[in-house]
Design an enzyme around this catalytic site. Structure first.
Site, PDB file in Angstrom:
ATOM      1  N   GLU A 206       0.890  -1.275   0.039  1.00 43.91           N
ATOM      2  CA  GLU A 206       0.014  -0.086  -0.138  1.00 43.91           C
ATOM      3  C   GLU A 206       0.838   1.210  -0.145  1.00 43.91           C
ATOM      4  OE1 GLU A 206      -3.175  -0.251  -0.463  1.00 43.91           O
ATOM      5  OE2 GLU A 206      -3.580  -2.192  -0.224  1.00 43.91           O
ATOM      6  N   CYS A 240      -1.632   9.272   2.063  1.00 43.04           N
ATOM      7  CA  CYS A 240      -1.203   8.780   0.796  1.00 43.04           C
ATOM      8  C   CYS A 240      -2.278   9.220  -0.328  1.00 43.04           C
ATOM      9  CB  CYS A 240      -1.141   7.338   0.832  1.00 43.04           C
ATOM     10  SG  CYS A 240      -2.489   6.509   1.531  1.00 43.04           S
TER      11      CYS A 240
END
Length: 467
Positions: A206, A240
């Protein structure tokens, strides 16, 4: 090295749905019982407002663990395929079981240290795995609190916390895990993937990247500005899926700048620095990196740009940014928002296609044709229309990147799937033997003729699909 046997737990205990449910509910209790301690630890590490931590970390951890516990039986149920296989195979009882992968390693980041460790851990628990979790040393107060509390709530023979820096992380990757789940940057992601590859360890990455925003000229610019700025200032831009940069028609750039200024004043009427409504940059390394990017930009700073000695940075808007600007070199991970004027939506799409696949895309438009155009001609892990960050709140959706922004998925059911594997099975009945005679030698002409029927079945020239 030998397999990592952290679990001294009796064989088969983690397969019990009752045991898994208990661990999931204990995880929720750990988050809830010590909410104030989590808030203080994360505030000390990141300077984040407590409202953001409730909204984006503690609340979701509690809710998703409880929901996972409630749905566990449905997720784990064997899937029987007797209704879809060929008639002569129905008696074989074709079944798919969802089985735990084993002992897994979860390596977490510092920016959202709670949810980005405990949410994948929920998936591992639901799947019946044992797990070692390594929180980031960059958020030390959170890491210490997790190491103290987790063994009080979860079975310590199945779940453990390991503290340390990059050297410990590298050491952990020398072991043979059944799955590695890493959340962080692309640079470390490559190291994790290479280390896992040596032992053929399956890995979920991720990562992140530069999540672009496209604004349709016909969309409500003030509303877009408000939603984009909110997404940018969350965790001081250290997320993110933070909106990284904005593409907008040249003739609308000034209108967007004016709207962003107005929204910023509404959010921080007395100024952002020291307001208590925005966090700070995590450490001096990242702080100096952001200041360097700003110092080298060829764009025009039209809002913000000021910092303080507490690692605070104002929301900063930079206009007239070009593709080769310093602000486009890497994921910003801070409260800086470059505006890149373009000639058209197609121009924006072309620029996005020329770079790595982003983890998230944001598109502000009510035009269905533009939505179809963007969907058809771009690739990203996720795409959100007419808002920022809110897709993270939908626990039923998978979350994950593609290409440089990551691989694999998690979130509720998808976390369970990540830490499970599909174990196919049949159970051949004794009385099926007569129907299996065709497979045994000697291969007579009659048997060969029968076996040819599938090879030379009719292939339609234009298959009609019932809708």
């Amino acid at each position: 090295m030998q397999s990592t046997s952290i679990n001294e737990i009796p064989l088969g205990v983690t397969q019990s749905l009752e045991w898994r449910r208990h661990q999931l509910l204990q995880l929720a209790k750990m988050a809830q019982d010590h909410a104030e301690e989590w808030l203080q630890a994360i505030a000390a590490d990141l300077g984040r407002p407590i409202a953001e931590t409730h909204l984006m970390e503690i609340g979701p951890v509690v809710e998703r663990a409880v929901v996972s516990a409630a749905l566990l039986e449905t997720w784990a149920a064997p899937e029987v395929f007797t209704n879809v296989v060929l008639d002569w195979q129905k008696s074989w009882k074709p079944t798919v079981y969802r089985a735990a992968k084993g002992v897994v390693l979860i390596v977490g980041p510092w920016n959202y240290p709670m949810i980005l460790i405990l949410q994948p851990l929920s998936g591992a628990i639901a799947a019946g795995c044992c797990a070692v979790v390594k929180p980031s040393e960059v958020a030390p107060r959170f890491a210490s609190l997790l190491a103290k509390l987790l063994p009080r709530y979860l079975d310590p023979s199945a779940f453990r916390v390991v503290l340390g820096g990059p050297d410990i992380g590298a050491r952990m990757m020398e072991y043979r895990w059944d799955h590695v789940f890493f959340t962080g940057g692309e640079k470390i992601g490559r190291i994790i993937a290479a280390a896992a590859g040596k032992l053929l360890t399956p890995v979920t990455l991720e990562l992140g990247g530069k999540s672009p925003v496209i604004i349709d000229s016909k969309y409500d610019i003030k509303l877009a500005a408000k939603r984009i700025l909110w997404g940018k200032i969350a965790n001081c831009g250290q997320l993110c899926v933070s909106p990284d940069h904005v593409y907008i028609a040249r003739e609308k750039q000034e209108e967007l700048i004016a709207a962003l200024k107005e929204c910023c004043h509404q959010f921080f009427p007395d100024g952002a620095l020291g307001s208590g409504s925005i966090g700070h940059i995590v450490n001096e390394t990242h702080f100096n990196r952001l200041k360097s990017l700003l110092a080298r930009t060829q764009g025009t700073i039209v809002l913000g740009g000021q910092t303080d000695d507490k690692l605070g940075m104002e929301p900063t808007i930079v206009a007239e940014v070009t593709a080769d600007d310093s602000l486009m070199e890497e994921e910003l991970f801070g409260p800086i928002l470059p505006i890149l004027p373009v000639n058209s939506i197609e121009d924006a799409i072309s620029r996005i296609r020329s770079g790595p696949h982003p983890l998230m895309m944001y598109v502000f438009t009510n035009d269905q044709e533009i939505k179809k155009n963007v969907l058809a001609n771009t690739i990203s892990g996720q795409i959100t229309f007419n808002d920022t960050l809110s897709e993270l709140a939908v626990k039923e959706l998978p979350f994950g990147g593609i290409g440089a922004s990551g691989s694999g998925y998690y979130n509720s059911r998808y976390g369970f799937d990540t830490f499970s594997y599909l174990r196919s099975s049949i159970d051949m009945p004794r009385d099926a033997e007569q129907s299996l005679e065709f497979r045994y030698p000697p291969f007579t002409e009659e048997k060969v003729a029968f076996l040819r029927t599938t090879t030379f079945m009719n292939i339609p020239s234009n298959l009609q699909v019932n809708k």
